[in-house]
Design an enzyme around this catalytic site. Structure first.
Site, PDB file in Angstrom:
ATOM      1  N   ASP A   1      41.729  34.507  29.577  1.00 18.51           N
ATOM      2  CA  ASP A   1      41.070  35.062  30.764  1.00 18.51           C
ATOM      3  C   ASP A   1      39.870  35.932  30.375  1.00 18.51           C
ATOM      4  O   ASP A   1      39.859  36.550  29.313  1.00 18.51           O
ATOM      5  CB  ASP A   1      42.102  35.888  31.563  1.00 18.51           C
ATOM      6  CG  ASP A   1      41.647  36.112  32.996  1.00 18.51           C
ATOM      7  OD1 ASP A   1      40.685  35.468  33.440  1.00 18.51           O
ATOM      8  OD2 ASP A   1      42.263  36.957  33.685  1.00 18.51           O
TER       9      ASP A   1
ATOM     10  N   ASN B   1      42.895  27.399  40.392  1.00 19.31           N
ATOM     11  CA  ASN B   1      41.482  27.361  40.008  1.00 19.31           C
ATOM     12  C   ASN B   1      40.707  26.244  40.725  1.00 19.31           C
ATOM     13  O   ASN B   1      39.475  26.279  40.786  1.00 19.31           O
ATOM     14  CB  ASN B   1      41.312  27.206  38.489  1.00 19.31           C
ATOM     15  CG  ASN B   1      41.733  28.433  37.682  1.00 19.31           C
ATOM     16  OD1 ASN B   1      42.161  28.315  36.535  1.00 19.31           O
ATOM     17  ND2 ASN B   1      41.607  29.624  38.273  1.00 19.31           N
TER      18      ASN B   1
HETATM   19  C1  IPE Z   1      44.601  32.395  34.948  1.00 19.54           C
HETATM   20  O1  IPE Z   1      43.412  33.103  35.092  1.00 19.54           O
HETATM   21  C2  IPE Z   1      44.315  30.945  34.757  1.00 19.54           C
HETATM   22  C3  IPE Z   1      43.672  30.592  33.492  1.00 19.54           C
HETATM   23  C4  IPE Z   1      43.416  31.393  32.500  1.00 19.54           C
HETATM   24  C5  IPE Z   1      43.315  29.200  33.350  1.00 19.54           C
HETATM   25  P1  IPE Z   1      42.804  33.450  36.537  1.00 19.54           P
HETATM   26  O2  IPE Z   1      41.551  34.180  36.288  1.00 19.54           O
HETATM   27  O3  IPE Z   1      42.742  32.219  37.355  1.00 19.54           O
HETATM   28  O4  IPE Z   1      43.946  34.403  37.130  1.00 19.54           O
HETATM   29  P2  IPE Z   1      43.871  35.511  38.267  1.00 19.54           P
HETATM   30  O5  IPE Z   1      43.266  34.862  39.449  1.00 19.54           O
HETATM   31  O6  IPE Z   1      43.028  36.620  37.752  1.00 19.54           O
HETATM   32  O7  IPE Z   1      45.280  35.938  38.462  1.00 19.54           O
HETATM   33  C1  IPE Z   2      39.277  32.266  32.485  1.00 19.23           C
HETATM   34  O1  IPE Z   2      38.188  33.055  32.772  1.00 19.23           O
HETATM   35  C2  IPE Z   2      38.966  30.798  32.590  1.00 19.23           C
HETATM   36  C3  IPE Z   2      39.551  30.115  33.743  1.00 19.23           C
HETATM   37  C4  IPE Z   2      40.326  30.667  34.625  1.00 19.23           C
HETATM   38  C5  IPE Z   2      39.230  28.723  33.917  1.00 19.23           C
HETATM   39  P1  IPE Z   2      37.789  33.463  34.254  1.00 19.23           P
HETATM   40  O2  IPE Z   2      36.829  32.469  34.770  1.00 19.23           O
HETATM   41  O3  IPE Z   2      39.002  33.661  35.087  1.00 19.23           O
HETATM   42  O4  IPE Z   2      37.074  34.849  33.989  1.00 19.23           O
HETATM   43  P2  IPE Z   2      37.112  36.158  34.890  1.00 19.23           P
HETATM   44  O5  IPE Z   2      38.556  36.488  35.133  1.00 19.23           O
HETATM   45  O6  IPE Z   2      36.392  35.832  36.154  1.00 19.23           O
HETATM   46  O7  IPE Z   2      36.429  37.196  34.064  1.00 19.23           O
HETATM   47 MG    MG Z   3      40.147  35.286  35.444  1.00 20.35          MG
END
Ligand code: IPE
Ligand code: IPE
Ligand code: MG
Length: 245
Positions: free
Chosen positions: A18, A66
């Site tokens: 993340d 996602n």
């Molecule tokens: C969890 O991260 C999913 C992945 C790392 C693929 P998100 O960024 O989607 O999670 P939330 O929304 O902060 O809980």
């Molecule tokens: C994790 O990074 C990757 C996926 C969830 C695909 P994020 O895209 O969730 O990054 P933040 O949480 O917005 O920083």
């Molecule tokens: Mg995230």
């Protein structure tokens, strides 16, 4: 480089990767650039795990939730995934890593699905490490799917209600054949599970770090493993019981 105990390695490490979006923001770039940089961190982490001798690495790359992100971002993530598979297939093969997936892969874009099948086939005999990608994965969906399948197998006389135990439920999940994670790592300073491996994490050690995924390096991995090794896993027993064994 940090020293870790080779005799007490986690067999299975799962990572919630993340922070790509926040990394991009910090560097005044668009979110997609963050995901690109995140893909680099995937490569270094896979190689690091292979070098350390981890048997199984599960990476949460794309959740069922996602899909709700802006179209442009979903498209970019799908093409990054296709790109990763194209470019990394020879490396996985060379490092004798088997690629597997968990999640509703049927929902992935057809071009990605095709590449996934190819790389899975190419690497299916590799035994040095399992790289398990969680794609279009949601743990509640996984559990619902398992419950439905159990009910239908019961109706067809293939599953007796009295025989259902931990192992039975485990065998109906996507992670059938993979041991539960010993260590879960989440980057980016968020302290939640976000619908990841709810059943399988029952007794995993949890490790949270503020490092954003694109900045995650081998040293961060070694630190997480060292912290894991400093913990006592009791599985509901007392410390004395564990140490007298
Ligand atoms: C969890 O991260 C999913 C992945 C790392 C693929 P998100 O960024 O989607 O999670 P939330 O929304 O902060 O809980
Ligand atoms: C994790 O990074 C990757 C996926 C969830 C695909 P994020 O895209 O969730 O990054 P933040 O949480 O917005 O920083
Ligand atoms: Mg995230």
């Amino acid at each position: 480089m940090l020293k870790i105990d080779q005799n007490n390695l986690p067999r299975h490490i799962a990572i919630i990767m993340d922070g790509n979006g926040r990394w991009a923001k910090q560097h005044t770039m668009g979110r997609i650039r963050g995901h690109k940089k995140g893909a680099q961190a995937v490569k270094t982490t896979v190689t690091a795990c292979r070098e350390i001798g981890i048997q199984c690495l599960t990476l949460f790359a794309f959740s069922s939730e996602n899909w709700g992100r802006p179209n442009e971002e979903v498209n970019a993530l799908m093409s990054l995934l296709a790109d990763y598979l194209d470019k990394e297939a020879p490396t996985l093969q060379k490092q004798e890593i088997m690629l597997t997936t968990i999640g509703d892969v049927e929902r992935l874009y057809p071009s990605v699905k095709k590449k996934l099948l190819e790389v899975k086939k190419l690497t299916e005999k590799n035994r040095k490490m399992v790289l398990n990608l969680a794609l279009s994965y949601g743990s509640r969906d996984e559990i619902i799917f398992a419950v439905k399948k159990m009910i239908s197998d019961n109706r067809e006389g293939k599953l007796n209600v009295d025989d259902i135990d931990n192992d039975t439920v485990g065998s109906y999940l996507y992670t059938n054949n993979i041991p539960d994670p010993d260590l879960l790592i989440r980057t980016s300073g968020e302290y939640r599970i976000s619908n990841f491996l709810l059943w399988q994490l029952a007794y995993s050690e949890l490790y949270f770090t503020d490092v954003l995924w694109p900045d995650f390096k081998k040293d961060d991995l070694l630190t997480a493993i060292a912290v894991y090794q400093s913990r006592e896993r009791r599985f509901g027993l007392t410390s004395e019981q564990i140490n007298d064994k």
